[in-house]
Design a protein around this motif. Structure first.
Motif, PDB file in Angstrom:
ATOM      1  N   ILE A  39     -85.873 -61.808 -29.033  1.00  0.00           N
ATOM      2  CA  ILE A  39     -84.470 -62.062 -29.363  1.00  0.00           C
ATOM      3  C   ILE A  39     -84.172 -61.651 -30.800  1.00  0.00           C
ATOM      4  O   ILE A  39     -83.130 -61.046 -31.074  1.00  0.00           O
ATOM      5  N   ASN A  43     -81.586 -58.776 -31.751  1.00  0.00           N
ATOM      6  CA  ASN A  43     -80.479 -59.075 -32.670  1.00  0.00           C
ATOM      7  C   ASN A  43     -80.475 -58.145 -33.866  1.00  0.00           C
ATOM      8  O   ASN A  43     -79.426 -57.844 -34.423  1.00  0.00           O
ATOM      9  N   ASN A  70     -73.868 -61.887 -27.092  1.00  0.00           N
ATOM     10  CA  ASN A  70     -75.026 -62.784 -27.195  1.00  0.00           C
ATOM     11  C   ASN A  70     -75.649 -63.035 -25.822  1.00  0.00           C
ATOM     12  O   ASN A  70     -76.877 -63.076 -25.688  1.00  0.00           O
ATOM     13  N   ILE A  74     -79.520 -62.164 -24.401  1.00  0.00           N
ATOM     14  CA  ILE A  74     -80.399 -63.102 -23.689  1.00  0.00           C
ATOM     15  C   ILE A  74     -80.842 -62.498 -22.353  1.00  0.00           C
ATOM     16  O   ILE A  74     -82.011 -62.607 -21.968  1.00  0.00           O
ATOM     17  N   SER A  96     -77.195 -68.975 -24.824  1.00  0.00           N
ATOM     18  CA  SER A  96     -77.008 -68.331 -26.128  1.00  0.00           C
ATOM     19  C   SER A  96     -76.193 -69.202 -27.078  1.00  0.00           C
ATOM     20  O   SER A  96     -76.496 -69.274 -28.268  1.00  0.00           O
ATOM     21  N   SER A 100     -77.827 -70.845 -30.453  1.00  0.00           N
ATOM     22  CA  SER A 100     -77.233 -70.635 -31.779  1.00  0.00           C
ATOM     23  C   SER A 100     -77.023 -71.958 -32.504  1.00  0.00           C
ATOM     24  O   SER A 100     -77.285 -72.066 -33.711  1.00  0.00           O
TER      25      SER A 100
END
Length: 115
Positions: A39, A43, A70, A74, A96, A100
């Protein structure tokens, strides 16, 4: 050292969310660490490209399309890491958002006081 700690905290958040959210499967702790690394790499490299190419949709939706990006990150991690599965788009969206929130909370514990 701080990056390693952030990856481990993200792995803990992934494991907790996998137990909370139905439709998310993480087989073991090593898989959770691999998911955290994947991840973070997605990102770093894929998310900026997705944000750039979907900028008009992001502007029209006043930034809400970033939640979709997002969720796509995932879902991509679910395809790339064996032992991590997300059942659908809305599960990825919920995962997601909660990830966060958990990461923000856990990373705030790492902040150092500036003198």
């Amino acid at each position: 050292m701080k990056i390693f700690l952030k990856i481990l905290l993200t792995a803990v958040a992934v494991m907790v969310l996998a137990h909370i959210i139905p439709g998310v499967l993480v087989t073991n702790y090593v898989t959770a660490v691999l998911v955290a690394i994947t991840i973070s790499l997605l990102n770093m490299f894929v998310r900026p490209l997705l944000v750039f190419f979907t900028l008009p949709a992001t502007i029209v939706t006043l930034g809400l399309f970033l939640f979709v990006i997002n969720a796509i990150i995932i879902l991509l991690a679910g395809k790339l890491v064996a032992g991590f599965a997300v059942s659908g788009f809305f599960t990825a969206l919920l995962f997601s958002v909660l990830l966060s929130i958990f990461r923000s909370f856990l990373f705030s514990l790492l902040k150092e006081e500036k003198k």
